[in-house]
Write a protein that holds these residues in place. Structure first.
Motif, short mmCIF file in Angstrom:
data_model
loop_
_atom_site.label_atom_id
_atom_site.label_comp_id
_atom_site.label_asym_id
_atom_site.label_seq_id
_atom_site.Cartn_x
_atom_site.Cartn_y
_atom_site.Cartn_z
N PRO A 123 44.51 32.62 32.29
CA PRO A 123 43.25 33.13 32.79
C PRO A 123 42.89 32.51 34.14
N ALA A 124 42.22 33.24 34.94
CA ALA A 124 41.80 32.74 36.25
C ALA A 124 40.34 33.07 36.44
N ILE A 125 39.51 32.22 35.93
CA ILE A 125 38.09 32.45 36.09
C ILE A 125 37.56 31.46 37.11
N GLN A 126 37.29 31.95 38.28
CA GLN A 126 36.79 31.07 39.33
C GLN A 126 35.27 31.12 39.29
N TYR A 147 35.18 40.55 41.50
CA TYR A 147 36.21 41.29 40.79
C TYR A 147 36.37 40.68 39.40
N VAL A 148 36.26 41.50 38.38
CA VAL A 148 36.40 41.00 37.02
C VAL A 148 37.39 41.87 36.26
N GLU A 149 38.31 41.19 35.62
CA GLU A 149 39.32 41.87 34.83
C GLU A 149 39.05 41.51 33.38
N THR A 150 38.84 42.49 32.56
CA THR A 150 38.51 42.24 31.17
C THR A 150 39.48 43.00 30.27
N ARG A 151 40.07 42.29 29.35
CA ARG A 151 40.91 42.98 28.37
C ARG A 151 40.01 43.37 27.21
N TRP A 158 39.42 38.02 31.71
CA TRP A 158 40.69 37.40 32.02
C TRP A 158 40.75 36.89 33.45
N ARG A 159 40.18 37.64 34.33
CA ARG A 159 40.11 37.15 35.70
C ARG A 159 38.74 37.41 36.28
N LEU A 160 38.25 36.45 37.04
CA LEU A 160 36.98 36.63 37.73
C LEU A 160 37.16 35.96 39.08
#
Lengths: 205, 346
Positions: free
Chosen positions: B101-104, B116-120, B333-335
């Motif tokens: 995961p890459a949550i900044q 930008y947010v990626e959500t599964r 998953w990513r932010l």
């Protein structure tokens, strides 16, 4: 079953999509994409149901809520998109529909009026705050409601039960805010008079 | 005690829970909506397919989906991202194998940038006609949301197995403009479009301006929770609104978590596992209205929002949804902050 219960998750996941939208945007979008209109039902059907059920009882409420949305759907092209919140509009529609059931409404209040005086308050803590005296005054209060003119009662109950502001009530009924105030004052005077006979605590206002 | 309070009491006395039968009234409306458009036998399979995930579709449409265009490639990191597995808590979860995961969560965006947010996610879709519900395969949702709310953002996701995308119109000087399909039937690429301008207020994805103390945050949630259901339930929903798909700085996160924990009815589990398999603190609230338990997961150290899950705490008659069933879940998953809508981070 309730669609709200059937779609719980989609609701959770896609709230971001739905929530930031005002009702007005939804209604405008529904002019091109009618299916969107169902979202309005999900937002407000429960609220409208509770309001009508208070006034007319559960048997009529179910049908009136359905009818309200049919009328609203047909009128969606005339909705003023400057009004972000559709509640006044929907409550306006349902108020008209309620007016066809005046006898049912009066009978409902009369039934409360005739009910034995309750001395026990049940249920959640917030009700306890209102106290025993509230329960004891219900019959008188219901009797007063039954005796109000239609216009006065509509205003009083939109404010007290639908939680509309004066301005929203004015929008809902298509009357000036000043008229809302004067009707509300008159209605409250009558209600207080009816209560004053049964509960001396009420004089403090 | 005044007369309006007494009237409120009488109102509660006369109050009735909305019955499940309201579904019949909703179907009545759905029928009218269909009736307004369908001709003869053309009312069709497409409807069934579309009604699959009616909520998300409605949602997208409400935002003014220009068209349900195809998204050529779904980015699935690690190649196994869309499989389904069971977790200790039961029910399906979103597998987030592959890249970490890459949550900044501590890089504030500039006003002109995008979050930008990626959500599964995996959710249930229900058919309006047969009322059957089933879980869609897990898929990925990607959003680019304007930090200050004035620029056009973008949403891409799969709904009932179909790729969807939508523009989130930016709100500039109180106005927003978007292209909408002229007719529902034209909701395919190339159909006639109409430009619609409306009044609006910006919805910034940067939540730095929200209260940094629990009381202030509680008041914010309260203000956001007007509606047909109980104040507590709607406040808990509002928590998700603050946390989800947005940049929330550390102090606001903490205030949000604290305020959320204090909402009456909210339960807290410090040793939970989120739908992405991460250790998390879970806050949950069960709706007295439909029996759905909504759960939010937060990072135990940073209070970063990690995901959500919905669980049926009772059978939903007619839908096939059973008590205890996880009806949907999502894992952030990513932010990352990016410069342009549609831009993928490295």
């Amino acid at each position: 079953m309730l669609p709200a219960a059937v779609h719980p998750v989609s609701a959770v996941i896609s709230e971001r999509l739905v929530q930031p939208d005002s009702d007005a945007r939804l209604i405008v979008a529904s002019r091109h994409d009618p299916e969107v209109f169902a979202e309005l039902f999900d937002r407000y059907s429960a609220m409208l149901y509770r309001y009508v059920a208070k006034r007319l009882g559960p048997e009529v409420a179910d049908d009136l809520v359905g009818e309200t949305f049919l009328v609203a759907f047909q009128k969606r092209h005339r909705y003023d998109a400057e009004h972000h919140d559709a509640r006044p509009w929907l409550f306006g529609i349902i108020t008209k529909l309620i007016s066809r059931h005046r006898r049912t409404e009066a009978a409902r209040y009369r039934a409360v009026e005739r009910s034995p005086r309750e001395v026990v308050t049940e249920g959640p803590a917030d009700r306890v705050a209102v106290g025993v005296s509230a329960a004891a005054t219900r019959p008188a209060l219901a009797g007063a409601l039954a005796g109000l003119s239609r216009g006065d009662r509509d205003v009083l109950l939109l404010v007290a039960w639908a939680d509309l502001s004066y301005a929203e009530t004015a929008d809902a009924l298509g009357i000036p805010v000043g008229t809302v105030r004067s009707r509300l004052n008159r209605a409250r005077r009558k209600v207080r008079a009816a209560l004053g006979d049964t509960n001396p605590l009420l004089d403090e206002e | 005690m005044d007369d309006l309070k007494m009237l409120g009491d009488l109102g509660r006395h006369l109050d009735e829970e909305p019955p499940a039968a309201l579904a019949a009234q909703r179907e009545r409306l759905a029928e009218a909506i269909r009736g307004g458009r369908s001709r003869g036998g053309r009312r069709s399979r497409r409807r069934l397919a579309w009604s699959g995930g009616s909520r998300p579709i409605l949602g997208l449409a409400a935002l003014g989906t220009a068209a349900a265009i195809g998204i050529p490639v779904m980015l699935i990191s690690g190649g196994s991202g869309s499989s389904v597995q069971s977790t200790a808590t039961g029910g399906p979860a979103v597998t987030v194998a592959g890249s970490g995961p890459a949550i900044q969560s501590d890089t504030a965006p500039r006003p002109d940038q995008f979050v930008y947010v990626e959500t599964r996610q995996q959710y249930e879709s229900c058919r309006v006609v047969t009322s059957e519900c089933r879980l869609d395969p897990a898929s990925m949702r990607r959003v680019w949301l304007s930090a200050d709310g004035t620029r056009d953002g973008r949403i891409e996701q799969k709904t009932a197995g179909r790729p969807m995308s939508a523009t989130v119109p930016g709100c500039r000087n109180g106005k927003q403009t978007q292209l909408l399909p002229e007719k529902k039937a034209a909701g395919r690429p190339g159909g006639p479009m109409v430009r619609v301008t409306e009044s609006c207020t910006p919805h910034p994805a940067d939540h730095s301006g929200l209260p940094k103390d629990p009381t202030g945050m509680r008041n914010h949630l309260y203000d956001q929770s007007d509606g047909g259901r109980s104040r507590e339930e709607l406040m808990f929903k509002a928590v998700g609104e603050v946390a989800r798909e947005s940049y929330v700085p550390a102090k606001v996160r903490k205030a949000l978590f604290t305020a959320a924990s204090r909402i009456p009815g909210v339960t807290r589990d410090p040793k939970a596992v989120d739908p992405g398999g991460r250790r998390a603190v879970r806050l949950a609230f069960t709706s007295p209205y439909d029996g759905v338990r909504r759960e939010y997961f937060f990072d135990p150290a940073s209070y970063q929002y990690l995901g959500t899950r919905a669980v049926a705490t009772k059978d939903v008659p007619g839908s096939g949804t059973k008590k205890g069933e996880v009806t949907g879940s999502a894992a952030v998953w990513r932010l990352v902050v990016v410069d342009r809508a549609g831009q993928l981070p490295d």
